[in-house]
Design a protein around this motif. Structure first.
Motif, PDB file in Angstrom:
ATOM      1  N   GLN A   1      -3.831   1.103  -9.215  1.00 20.01           N
ATOM      2  CA  GLN A   1      -3.973   2.509  -8.832  1.00 20.01           C
ATOM      3  C   GLN A   1      -5.025   2.645  -7.735  1.00 20.01           C
ATOM      4  OE1 GLN A   1      -5.910   5.363 -11.599  1.00 20.01           O
ATOM      5  NE2 GLN A   1      -3.898   6.344 -11.702  1.00 20.01           N
ATOM      6  N   LYS A   2      -4.839   3.628  -6.856  1.00 14.25           N
ATOM      7  CA  LYS A   2      -5.841   3.968  -5.851  1.00 14.25           C
ATOM      8  C   LYS A   2      -6.244   5.423  -6.103  1.00 14.25           C
ATOM      9  CE  LYS A   2      -5.335   2.105  -1.726  1.00 14.25           C
ATOM     10  NZ  LYS A   2      -6.234   0.918  -1.815  1.00 14.25           N
ATOM     11  N   PRO A   3      -7.272   5.620  -6.956  1.00 20.59           N
ATOM     12  CA  PRO A   3      -7.608   6.969  -7.423  1.00 20.59           C
ATOM     13  C   PRO A   3      -7.865   7.955  -6.285  1.00 20.59           C
ATOM     14  CG  PRO A   3      -8.787   5.311  -8.683  1.00 20.59           C
ATOM     15  CD  PRO A   3      -8.154   4.601  -7.538  1.00 20.59           C
ATOM     16  N   GLY A   4      -7.114   9.049  -6.289  1.00 20.67           N
ATOM     17  CA  GLY A   4      -7.309  10.114  -5.324  1.00 20.67           C
ATOM     18  C   GLY A   4      -6.895   9.785  -3.905  1.00 20.67           C
ATOM     19  N   ALA A   5      -6.313   8.609  -3.688  1.00 17.98           N
ATOM     20  CA  ALA A   5      -6.051   8.157  -2.317  1.00 17.98           C
ATOM     21  C   ALA A   5      -4.897   8.885  -1.645  1.00 17.98           C
ATOM     22  CB  ALA A   5      -5.780   6.656  -2.306  1.00 17.98           C
ATOM     23  N   ALA A   6      -4.071   9.590  -2.428  1.00 18.69           N
ATOM     24  CA  ALA A   6      -2.925  10.286  -1.840  1.00 18.69           C
ATOM     25  C   ALA A   6      -3.201  11.778  -1.654  1.00 18.69           C
ATOM     26  CB  ALA A   6      -1.687  10.072  -2.696  1.00 18.69           C
TER      27      ALA A   6
ATOM     28  N   ALA B   1       8.590  10.034 -10.109  1.00 14.20           N
ATOM     29  CA  ALA B   1       7.820  10.314 -11.321  1.00 14.20           C
ATOM     30  C   ALA B   1       6.838  11.456 -11.063  1.00 14.20           C
ATOM     31  CB  ALA B   1       7.073   9.068 -11.773  1.00 14.20           C
ATOM     32  N   LEU B   2       6.553  12.228 -12.091  1.00 20.26           N
ATOM     33  CA  LEU B   2       5.674  13.391 -11.953  1.00 20.26           C
ATOM     34  C   LEU B   2       4.195  13.028 -12.054  1.00 20.26           C
ATOM     35  CD1 LEU B   2       7.685  16.057 -13.994  1.00 20.26           C
ATOM     36  CD2 LEU B   2       7.722  15.579 -11.524  1.00 20.26           C
ATOM     37  N   CYS B   3       3.903  11.787 -12.393  1.00 16.51           N
ATOM     38  CA  CYS B   3       2.512  11.337 -12.496  1.00 16.51           C
ATOM     39  C   CYS B   3       2.467   9.821 -12.371  1.00 16.51           C
ATOM     40  CB  CYS B   3       1.909  11.783 -13.827  1.00 16.51           C
ATOM     41  SG  CYS B   3       0.180  11.304 -14.065  1.00 16.51           S
ATOM     42  N   ASP B   4       1.546   9.316 -11.582  1.00 16.48           N
ATOM     43  CA  ASP B   4       1.297   7.868 -11.435  1.00 16.48           C
ATOM     44  C   ASP B   4       2.508   7.072 -10.972  1.00 16.48           C
ATOM     45  OD1 ASP B   4      -1.341   8.127 -12.025  1.00 16.48           O
ATOM     46  OD2 ASP B   4      -1.291   6.993 -13.900  1.00 16.48           O
ATOM     47  N   GLY B   5       3.389   7.697 -10.231  1.00 17.00           N
ATOM     48  CA  GLY B   5       4.549   6.972  -9.723  1.00 17.00           C
ATOM     49  C   GLY B   5       4.206   5.781  -8.843  1.00 17.00           C
TER      50      GLY B   5
END
Length: 286
Positions: free
Chosen positions: A214-219, A256-260
């Motif tokens: 995961q890249k937290p907040g990167a998008a 996906a609606l989360c963490d796709g």
């Protein structure tokens, strides 16, 4: 030359952790690998059923025991208006239906002591999110449920600090999950020494390969991720030695609606599990 007294004597096989048991779940010791898997968040009943069925197909004939995971409320989101799920009431009802229909244990995140009390009456494993792993009252409340507790290691914690997190649960049965460590902004890395350290402390340790990329907040309004690295990290963890794996999976991760971005496509899971079982088998036979 380096003195032999200063060398670390690594085990030639797999470190044996204690065996823990809770209800129908057992992990650690010589038990089969635990597989905690499912979608990041509950999107619909149909998707839950589809994923649960595919997960059972994926482990057929392999040394894994499945715990189905889906969050009823993603309280820890990058943006306050991101999709969070159906909430605790409807979410627990849907998870119960998965357990009854497919015969698998279920788990989900809890965020407050009050939530832990309610969810602990339904879930087989109560999961403490990484960002809340230092909340002692939350861990203690989860332990009162009598369920198995999965404490996800904070992205900011040293591996040896997880011993204090486990002690916060008192005499409850606890597993811990490694999910990467903060490395600057919007990035996580894996220090595979952490798996050795935590298991050497007697902690039953799961490796979360999908949140590790995961890249937290990167998008912007949500987290990014690099799912292409999931297989490599999972194989590396298997070679180091773990008691199980955690994967978020989805039929179509890009929708996906989360963490796709960090979720594994369902069809990619079976080949990876075959690799992980083979690597783990080599370690067990040393």
């Amino acid at each position: 030359m380096t003195s032999s007294n200063s060398l670390l004597h690594w085990p030639t096989g797999k470190i044996r952790t204690p065996t823990i048991r809770s209800g129908s779940i057992s992990a650690g010791g010589d038990e089969p690998l635990l597989l905690i898997a499912g979608p990041c968040v509950i999107e619909s009943e149909d998707i839950l059923y589809r994923i649960a069925e595919e997960l059972l197909n994926s482990i057929r004939g392999l040394p894994f025991r499945l715990v189905f995971k889906a969050s009823y409320d993603k309280a820890n989101r990058t943006s306050h208006d991101s999709f969070r799920g159906p909430g605790i009431g409807e979410g627990l009802r849907l998870l119960q239906q998965v357990r009854e229909r497919f015969g698998v244990p279920i788990t989900s995140d809890v965020h407050t002591p009050q939530e832990a009390e309610v969810a602990g009456r339904v879930l087989d494993v109560v999961q403490i999110p990484a960002l809340l792993c230092r909340q002692n009252d939350l861990i203690a409340a989860a332990a009162k449920s009598g369920r198995l507790i999965n404490i996800k290691k904070g992205q900011f914690l040293a591996p040896e600090d997880m011993l204090h997190r486990v002690r916060a649960a008192g005499t409850g049965e606890v597993i811990v999950t490694e999910r990467g460590t903060c490395f600057g902004y919007h990035n996580l890395v894996n220090d595979f020494r952490a798996l050795v350290i935590m298991r050497s402390l007697g902690l039953v340790t799961i490796f979360d390969a999908t949140h590790s990329v995961q890249k937290p907040g990167a998008a912007g309004k949500c987290s990014g991720g690099e799912r292409s690295f999931v297989p490599a990290l999972a194989r590396a963890a298997a070679a180091v030695g773990v008691d199980g794996f955690f994967f978020e999976v989805h039929p179509d991760p890009d929708r996906a609606l989360c963490d796709g971005p960090n979720s594994l496509p369902l069809q990619a899971l079976r080949p990876l599990l075959e690799d992980l079982a083979a690597i783990d088998g080599l370690l067990r036979n040393r």
